[in-house]
Write an enzyme that holds these catalytic residues in place. Structure first.
Site, PDB file in Angstrom:
ATOM      1  CG  ASP A 405      -1.773   1.598   1.246  1.00 17.05           C
ATOM      2  OD1 ASP A 405      -1.432   2.499   0.418  1.00 17.05           O
ATOM      3  OD2 ASP A 405      -2.691   1.125   1.883  1.00 17.05           O
ATOM      4  CG  HIS A 406       2.570   3.841  -3.237  1.00 16.43           C
ATOM      5  ND1 HIS A 406       4.680   4.042  -2.431  1.00 16.43           N
ATOM      6  CD2 HIS A 406       4.109   4.507  -4.353  1.00 16.43           C
ATOM      7  CE1 HIS A 406       5.698   4.556  -3.309  1.00 16.43           C
ATOM      8  NE2 HIS A 406       5.031   4.159  -4.425  1.00 16.43           N
TER       9      HIS A 406
END
Length: 433
Positions: A405-406
């Protein structure tokens, strides 16, 4: 005053469920701990036990009813000494109404029939059969269906003659009577919804299959994950030869205990160790906050009928290979039986999904919210490899892809996790040193 039996919350996130089957009928006496119904949640079909003692005075929600909200009164229980007939006539607010059966007109309202006079109890039947209803566990029904067995010919050994897994397995081995097709015409297939009609090509033979509660949840959560969590993917090739050699030694030592460690068990520990080494990936994005975990609880993807579930190996970084092996076997078996407790599959700090055993060389996995990291494992295979001395040789290599999850994990931190995971797998003594 009758006791209200309400739709239970069988998981922290459960808001509604399907009342799949009643295992009692009006007039039955129940005690605390008796199995009353099978309820399909968003993750599994679970058994619902009685808490109080009494007589089932009224079933307010018929079996097969979907979308029953948590807290809805599903039945009324008459206490000792209470008039059961008065409970049967008691109104129940907001109880879902049973839809009339196909080709069946609504029955005219009639006065309750007088209570029958006592008659001698019949001899026990060979199976847990109540009229046309056979009392059996969900797993027993699934095994019987898969093997074409007629549950009516199986003798139950469980409470009140309930048919359990062992009974069906024994009947299968002994050649029980196969299930026969019903004499009546097959029921009509469900009509397509407006959404399905818009997508349907009616020129092609087809069936319409309603989604199970689990499949609805999978669709909702994975759509949420892809829409809300910007995914970044990082891939590494990992040499497995040393890990496989160590596994062979470990299994040789554990053989007397009947424990066998799989490659996947060792990969679970490698991911757990890497998550502790790179805590920036052992996190959950929470809007304006970031939750950082100090222990690695690794969710392991397990395929079950009609869906996927992710039981959790707690403290994967700190447990031995043998302890992880025992945990994954137990969790996997109970996941397929629908026997996991909610706390055993909800939560976790990161996930691992291994499709290498299916021959998949490489894939990317969708993050399991609210986690921020999932590792996709491909098949180990013999490949040309440049050895440490610079010579060209052959090694057993697998491809691993991390999805991050950036919002919570920077690419550099994800790369550090993949490097740490690769190092533990290629130098597995570091996991037990």
């Amino acid at each position: 005053m009758p006791i209200e039996i309400k739709m239970p919350a069988l998981s922290p996130t459960m808001e509604e469920g399907k009342l799949a089957k009643w295992l009692v009928k009006e007039g039955d006496t129940v005690s605390s701990g008796d199995i009353m119904a099978e309820i399909e949640t968003d993750k599994a079909t679970m058994e619902f036990e009685a808490v109080d003692e009494g007589t089932i005075g009224k079933i307010a929600v018929p079996e097969g009813t979907e979308g029953v909200k948590v807290g809805t009164v599903i039945a009324l229980l008459a206490e000792e000494g209470e008039d059961v007939s008065s409970v049967a006539e008691a109104p129940v607010a907001d109880a879902p109404k049973a839809a009339p059966k196909k080709d069946e007109a609504p029955a005219a309202k009639s006065e309750p029939a007088p209570a029958p006079s006592p008659t001698p109890s019949p001899a026990p039947a060979p199976a847990a059969n109540d009229g046309d209803r056979v009392i059996a566990s969900p797993l027993a029904r699934r095994i019987a269906e898969n093997n074409g067995l007629d549950l009516g010919s199986v003798k139950g050994s469980g409470p009140n003659g309930r048919i359990v897994k062992a009974d069906v397995e024994a009947a299968k081995a002994g050649g029980a009577k196969p299930a026969s097709a019903p004499a009546s015409a097959p029921a009509a297939a469900p009509a397509a919804s407006a959404g399905a009609k818009a997508l349907l090509d009616e020129r092609i033979p087809h069936t319409i299959e309603p989604l199970s509660g689990m499949r609805k949840t999978i669709a909702r959560r994975l759509t949420q994950s892809m829409q809300e969590a910007p995914h970044i993917y990082l891939t590494v090739d990992v040499k497995l030869d040393k890990l496989m050699a160590l596994r062979a030694e470990i299994n040789s030592m554990l053989s007397k205990k009947g424990i066998k460690v799989s490659v996947n068990d060792m990969l679970v520990k490698a991911l757990g160790k890497a998550l502790v080494d790179v805590p920036e990936c052992n996190v959950t994005f929470a809007g304006n906050e970031l939750i950082k975990y100090e222990r690695a609880d690794v969710s392991v993807a397990v395929s079950i009928p009609n869906g996927l579930i992710t039981p959790i190996v707690q403290d994967a970084n700190g447990r031995s290979f043998s302890a992880i092996a025992q945990a994954t076997r137990d969790l996997g078996a109970r996941a397929k039986e629908g026997k996991l407790k909610p706390e055993e599959y909800q939560g976790g700090t990161a996930s691992i999904s291994n499709m290498g055993m299916m021959g998949i060389k490489q894939f990317t996995a969708v993050i399991n919210p609210p986690q921020a990291t999932i590792l996709a494992i491909g098949a180990g295979e013999k490949r040309p490899w440049v050895m440490e001395d610079g010579s060209l040789g052959v090694a057993t290599v697998m491809t691993a892809t991390g999805s991050f999850d950036h919002r919570a994990v920077d690419g550099a931190d994800g790369a550090r996790l993949m490097a740490a995971f690769k190092d533990y797998v290629e130098n597995p003594l570091g996991m037990i040193a």
